[in-house]
Design an enzyme around this catalytic site. Sequence first.
Site, short mmCIF file in Angstrom:
data_model
loop_
_atom_site.label_atom_id
_atom_site.label_comp_id
_atom_site.label_asym_id
_atom_site.label_seq_id
_atom_site.Cartn_x
_atom_site.Cartn_y
_atom_site.Cartn_z
N HIS A 295 0.84 -1.21 0.00
CA HIS A 295 0.00 0.00 0.00
C HIS A 295 0.87 1.26 0.00
O HIS A 295 0.72 2.15 -0.85
CB HIS A 295 -0.91 -0.02 1.24
CG HIS A 295 -1.85 1.13 1.34
ND1 HIS A 295 -3.17 1.06 0.95
CD2 HIS A 295 -1.67 2.39 1.81
CE1 HIS A 295 -3.76 2.23 1.16
NE2 HIS A 295 -2.87 3.07 1.69
N GLU A 296 1.80 1.32 0.94
CA GLU A 296 2.67 2.51 1.02
C GLU A 296 3.54 2.63 -0.23
O GLU A 296 3.86 3.73 -0.66
CB GLU A 296 3.54 2.47 2.29
CG GLU A 296 2.75 2.48 3.62
CD GLU A 296 1.73 3.60 3.74
OE1 GLU A 296 1.97 4.71 3.23
OE2 GLU A 296 0.66 3.35 4.35
N HIS B 36 1.69 4.60 -2.71
CA HIS B 36 1.78 6.05 -2.40
C HIS B 36 3.13 6.59 -2.86
O HIS B 36 3.22 7.66 -3.46
CB HIS B 36 1.66 6.27 -0.89
CG HIS B 36 0.24 6.25 -0.37
ND1 HIS B 36 -0.76 7.03 -0.90
CD2 HIS B 36 -0.34 5.56 0.64
CE1 HIS B 36 -1.90 6.82 -0.23
NE2 HIS B 36 -1.67 5.91 0.71
N GLU C 61 -4.72 8.04 -2.76
CA GLU C 61 -5.18 6.75 -2.23
C GLU C 61 -5.47 5.77 -3.37
O GLU C 61 -5.31 4.56 -3.21
CB GLU C 61 -6.43 6.99 -1.36
CG GLU C 61 -6.80 5.84 -0.44
CD GLU C 61 -5.75 5.50 0.63
OE1 GLU C 61 -4.80 6.28 0.81
OE2 GLU C 61 -5.90 4.44 1.26
ZN ZN Z 1 -3.17 5.13 2.02
#
Ligand code: ZN
Length: 499
Positions: free
Chosen positions: A264-265, A268, A294
């Site tokens: 997830h990161e 980003h 996001e």
């Molecule tokens: Zn996030």
Amino acid sequence: MASIKDLKKKYREFSMLISAISLMGWDQRTYMPESGADHRSEAFGFVYSDLFRRATSDETGQLLSDLSEPGVYSSLSAVEQSMVDNAMRQYKRFKAIPPGLMHRFAVLSSKCEKIWETARKRDDFSMFKPHFQELLLMVKEMAKHYGYEENPYDALIEGYEPGMTASKLRKIIEPLRDFLVPLVEDLLMRSKSKNQLPSKGHYPRNLQQKLFLKVLDVLGFDFTRGRIDETAHPFTTTIGPGDIRISTKYPENDFTMGFFGTIHECGHAMYEMGFDENLVYTPVHNPASLGIHESQSLMFENHIGRSLPFLTYFYPKIQETFSPRLSEVSLRDFYKAVNTVSRSLIRIDADEVTYNLHIIIRFELENAMVNNMLEVDDLPAAWNEKYKQYLGVEPPNYADGVLQDVHWSSGMVGYFPTYMLGTLYSAQLFAKAKHELNGLEQGLMDGDTGPLVRWLRERVHKPGATHKPEKLIELVTGEKPDPKYFMDYVKHKYSEIYR
Ligand code: ZN
């Protein structure tokens, strides 16, 4: 005469201060010893006030208004115009709030956040209530200063998702809610057994670390331009171009949390690494919005990380890492275990099907509070009622109910919907990528994320904040943001898993 060069020069200076603030913030959340807190908060305050003073100075205002003069503005390129627009938008938002109010808000929100922490631990809403009431009044006052046409909520969400409004959100949310509530019901009726990972147990920290570095490498994370550290609450931060940092955690009883958190990161970070280099230090070398940000983390986490094609490639590596612990768990069982739908009370533990219901509840409640249709006194009851209605669960206490999130306590009203928009944007973008890139899924099965990453870089990352989020989605996909892509995606994926 004012020139775009002057604006770039100014933003270069702002960027240096922002970089200092980011680095202090990163350090505070990773390595700073506890007793460094007082000094850090003073240093942080000092640099922030300097940035604020420069960003709101008459000189900045004059420059922006000169650049906005029709004669000057029309001589600028489209990208330069968006630099002026973005800078002007920021300037106006900064200037909208009287300094006294801004100061009172900073003090109260930080106090309220601390009280929330204790109130949550003690499961005591009455302790939190008076402070939140006061803070909410202040938030409403700020909305008035920012200005709005229809709904004070619009002024608040604008700070996170430019161009979004409560009425646009409602048009997205209503069909989505009416689709999700029965879908969850149906999926849970169909599942007879729980899709739990049968192998919760001991996953040594050093092996997790090795595994996470491997997955970052496969995903294309550039270690010459980024690094990963450990924190209690994983996050991504940019110190400057070429220095983007992520963090993760390694709970030894369950590696999947840190594993998918890392992916997830990574999403980003890939976004921040991908802004066009020619835009460095300008007002558009920034994310288009939190929703778009996001969408990139969720693209990596859900559309890649938790997908069957990618796990077909990567799961054997996971098995090998923790051998022999997962040798009995088939790919199919692992895939099902990490894509399990359940009625949970806690937003951050929710799966991708129920997640948006958690967000919808928060949007409906905060929109009602901002519009004086719901009193803080009645908030816990309204919260529980909606959980019963949409998710079929009732919080047994405040801590796992209305007090579970930090956002409201720090005055962040209008923030939650960006999480939902992220899920919708990511599904719409992924559908488009799949359509344009032949063999995307076959590539993921071979561990080749290159074509998708290059596609995202070119279409979504490079423009930075040159376009507002809605416009960006339209430019990339040819359509306005539409929840149908998300609905199709979850319906297809989960009816296959729960067949
Ligand atoms: Zn996030």
